[in-house]
Each structure stands twice: as C-alpha cells, then as structure tokens.
Design an enzyme around this catalytic site. Structure first.
Site, PDB file in Angstrom:
ATOM      1  CG  ASN A  12       3.038   3.706  14.918  1.00 37.82           C
ATOM      2  OD1 ASN A  12       2.538   2.988  15.500  1.00 37.82           O
ATOM      3  ND2 ASN A  12       2.539   4.561  13.952  1.00 37.82           N
ATOM      4  CG  ASP A  70       8.502   6.789   6.210  1.00 38.87           C
ATOM      5  OD1 ASP A  70       8.451   7.210   7.232  1.00 38.87           O
ATOM      6  OD2 ASP A  70       7.855   7.415   5.250  1.00 38.87           O
ATOM      7  CB  SER A  71       4.104   2.802   6.452  1.00 44.54           C
ATOM      8  OG  SER A  71       3.915   3.025   7.832  1.00 44.54           O
ATOM      9  N   GLY A 156      -4.395   4.658  12.638  1.00 39.75           N
ATOM     10  CA  GLY A 156      -4.163   5.460  11.483  1.00 39.75           C
ATOM     11  C   GLY A 156      -5.637   5.432  10.659  1.00 39.75           C
ATOM     12  CG  ASP A 158      -5.951   0.161   9.895  1.00 43.52           C
ATOM     13  OD1 ASP A 158      -5.510   0.512   8.704  1.00 43.52           O
ATOM     14  OD2 ASP A 158      -5.393  -0.477  10.795  1.00 43.52           O
ATOM     15  CE  LYS A 178      -3.426  -2.968   9.310  1.00 36.16           C
ATOM     16  NZ  LYS A 178      -2.986  -1.660  10.169  1.00 36.16           N
ATOM     17  CG  HIS A 183       0.737  -1.387   4.215  1.00 39.52           C
ATOM     18  ND1 HIS A 183      -0.290  -1.815   4.888  1.00 39.52           N
ATOM     19  CD2 HIS A 183       1.207  -0.481   4.576  1.00 39.52           C
ATOM     20  CE1 HIS A 183      -0.398  -0.904   5.883  1.00 39.52           C
ATOM     21  NE2 HIS A 183       0.340  -0.001   5.940  1.00 39.52           N
ATOM     22  NE  ARG A 184       3.758  -1.257   9.284  1.00 38.87           N
ATOM     23  CZ  ARG A 184       2.615  -0.667   9.270  1.00 38.87           C
ATOM     24  NH1 ARG A 184       1.439  -1.083   9.516  1.00 38.87           N
ATOM     25  NH2 ARG A 184       2.848   0.650   9.017  1.00 38.87           N
TER      26      ARG A 184
END
Ligand code: ITT
Length: 197
Positions: A12, A70-71, A156, A158, A178, A183-184
């Site tokens: 990705n 992995d998210s 995704g 967003d 962002k 989270h990332r």
C-alpha cells in the site's frame, strides 16, 4: 546521525508515504517490492497477528530490519466491522469507494449519535538479529462515520471518518496534520521512541 534503513512489508503506497513522512529524514524506508519478495496472505484473526505474518515473512527473506502495518476501521454499532477486513470489505481487490459504499449501506439505519468508530494500526517490528521475535506498537484514532464523503487527502475510509474536535473528516486534513495525530502516527512514534532509546 546515522540513517537507519527499514523495509516495509506492504503493498500500500499510501501507507508507505505516510510512514516515511512520520519517521522523517533520519530513516530510509524501502519497500518489499524493491526486494522482489512476494506478498503473503493475511490469514490472522487480529491486526497484530496479520502484522506479524507480514513482518515475519519478509524478515525470512531479507537481512534488514522490517516493519509491517496492519490497520483498519472498527465501527462499534456493527460489531466492529470492517475490522481486519477493511481493505477487502466489499470484496477482495475492492476500491476505496466500493468499501465506503458497503459501509454506508451497513450503517443506513444507525443514527448519527451511534456512529462511533476508530482506526487501529498494529505495527510489528523485527530486527534482523531477532528473526522470529517481533515487537508491537499500537495506535488508535477515534472519530465518527458520516454519510457524505468530504475531502481529497489521505486514502481508504478517510473521506467519511469525521473528527468532532477538528470538525473535519480525515480526508480534509493536510498530510502534515493527519501524520501528527493518526493511529499510524501514534504507532510509528512509539516504534521510533523504542528504536532511539
Ligand atoms: P498491506 O497489507 O499490503 O500493507 P493493505 O491496504 O491491504 O496493504 P491492510 O490489510 O492493513 O493493508 O488494510 C488496511 C485498510 O484499512 C486500508 O486499505 C484502508 O481501507 C483502511 N485504513 C487503514 N488505515 C487507514 C487510514 O489511515 N485512512 C483510511 N483508511 C485506512
């Protein structure tokens, strides 16, 4: 300062670009594709299991430190769907738009006040010297799901992930914003702290 090289077990490019920006110029991020290592099926039952599967597979094939992300998105009103199936929610190989449409159909009868959601990022890090032992770093980002897509940044889900405190969807945030609060960003900053301390 010596530049540290990490290899990212991901196909990705959006993730890779975000990770590069979050880690900054003291890190060089190479991708699995550059080493011609095939991708492995994500057969785990949790984000962390899948992160480990991806990181371990890559680390068995190269001799550099690796990271895998992995998210996905969990929406509490629908039993935390799409969860680990976020990338393939509509079907394997679905576009972001198709996944968003499926999610909005699933939430059709859920009122705005019950649409809490969170993005989760589980990061696995395997140092080249410890092949089978991974370290894990987790980040969460809370918001609510809105019906109308807004914003052109990110990827995704967003455009439908709304952050009440900022009154914006994640796709309306600049990459700089962002990548400070997502989270990332949380997971990667924990990894950075671990590698530097
Ligand atoms: P790799 O496994 O090759 O890394 P992938 O896209 O298949 O790529 P995942 O299995 O971890 O990765 O699924 C992540 C999906 O979760 C991603 O495709 C989006 O649909 C969603 N997602 C994760 N982080 C996101 C973010 O920051 N913004 C929007 N959607 C996100």
């Amino acid at each position: 300062m010596k530049i540290k090289t990490l290899v990212l077990a991901s196909s990705n490019t959006h993730k890779a670009n975000e990770i590069k920006m979050i880690l900054g110029s003291s890190y060089q991020i190479k991708t699995q594709q550059e080493f011609d290592v095939p991708y492995v099926p994500e057969t785990g039952k949790t984000f962390t299991e899948n992160a480990y599967i991806k990181a371990r597979h890559l680390s068995e094939n190269i001799s550099l430190p690796v990271i895998a992300d992995d998210s996905g998105l969990e929406v509490s009103a629908i039993n935390n769907e799409p969860g680990i199936f976020s990338a393939r929610y509509a079907y394997e190989g679905a576009t972001d738009g198709e996944n968003i449409s499926k999610l909005l159909r699933a939430l059709k009868n859920i009122p705005a006040s019950k649409r809490e959601a969170k993005f989760i990022c589980s990061l696995a890090f395997i140092d080249s010297s410890t092949i089978k032992k991974a370290s894990y770093f987790i980040g969460e980002w809370h918001g609510v799901i809105v019906d109308k897509k807004k914003g052109l940044h990110g990827f995704g889900y967003d455009p439908i992930f709304f952050i009440p405190s900022l009154k914006k969807t994640a796709a309306e945030l600049t990459d700089e914003v962002k990548n400070k609060i997502s989270h990332r960003a949380i997971a990667i900053n924990k990894l950075k702290y671990y590698m530097e301390s």
